[in-house]
Design a protein around this motif. Structure first.
Motif, PDB file in Angstrom:
ATOM      1  N   SER A  22       0.923  -1.093   0.065  1.00 22.87           N
ATOM      2  CA  SER A  22      -0.168   0.067   0.007  1.00 22.87           C
ATOM      3  C   SER A  22       0.899   1.276  -0.093  1.00 22.87           C
ATOM      4  O   SER A  22       0.352   2.420  -0.474  1.00 22.87           O
ATOM      5  CB  SER A  22      -0.755   0.048   1.104  1.00 22.87           C
ATOM      6  N   ARG A  23       2.016   1.206   0.637  1.00 19.58           N
ATOM      7  CA  ARG A  23       2.830   2.437   0.705  1.00 19.58           C
ATOM      8  C   ARG A  23       3.382   2.778  -0.684  1.00 19.58           C
ATOM      9  O   ARG A  23       3.185   3.959  -1.139  1.00 19.58           O
ATOM     10  CB  ARG A  23       4.162   2.121   1.617  1.00 19.58           C
ATOM     11  N   GLU A  25       1.855   1.793  -3.792  1.00 19.93           N
ATOM     12  CA  GLU A  25       0.453   2.187  -4.433  1.00 19.93           C
ATOM     13  C   GLU A  25       0.214   3.704  -4.230  1.00 19.93           C
ATOM     14  O   GLU A  25      -0.300   4.065  -5.077  1.00 19.93           O
ATOM     15  CB  GLU A  25      -0.317   1.113  -3.945  1.00 19.93           C
ATOM     16  N   SER A  26       0.337   4.083  -2.879  1.00 17.83           N
ATOM     17  CA  SER A  26      -0.282   5.303  -2.523  1.00 17.83           C
ATOM     18  C   SER A  26       0.644   6.547  -2.914  1.00 17.83           C
ATOM     19  O   SER A  26       0.271   7.815  -2.946  1.00 17.83           O
ATOM     20  CB  SER A  26      -0.471   5.446  -1.188  1.00 17.83           C
ATOM     21  N   GLN A  28       1.806   8.571  -5.351  1.00 18.85           N
ATOM     22  CA  GLN A  28       1.155   9.274  -6.835  1.00 18.85           C
ATOM     23  C   GLN A  28       2.202   9.796  -7.549  1.00 18.85           C
ATOM     24  O   GLN A  28       1.879  10.094  -8.605  1.00 18.85           O
ATOM     25  CB  GLN A  28      -0.167  10.092  -6.401  1.00 18.85           C
TER      26      GLN A  28
END
Length: 95
Positions: A22-23, A25-26, A28
């Motif tokens: 998740s780190r 993926e987030s 941007q």
């Protein structure tokens, strides 16, 4: 650590699955390929191994890693991996 997204790449006519934490993926600011490369770096793979897995040259994998490090303001791979892991003990890891 939670895992959110399944990313597909294509290497030598075979689909390659890279599941992102998740780190990563987030983040941007990173491109699709930079996220893939970072995940594989986090899993302990060398740029040569990453290149083979994703169907790119090892130099291209190095460039994607370097660009991600610049964007995330991480001075080296150790700090990069600690950032991905969400290590709260090192204040220098905050982009």
């Amino acid at each position: 650590m939670s895992w959110e997204t399944l990313i597909l790449g294509k290497a030598q006519n075979q689909f390659v699955q890279v599941k992102l934490c998740s780190r990563i993926e987030s983040a941007q600011v990173l491109t699709f390929r930079e996220k893939q490369v970072l995940q594989l770096v986090y899993e302990g793979q060398s740029c040569k191994q990453i290149g083979r897995r994703l169907g790119i040259s090892d130099r291209t994998a190095e460039v994607h890693r370097a660009h991600a490090m610049l964007k995330l303001q991480q001075p080296n791979v150790v700090h990069l991996i600690r950032w991905i892991a969400g290590d709260p003990t090192d204040q220098a890891l905050r982009p």
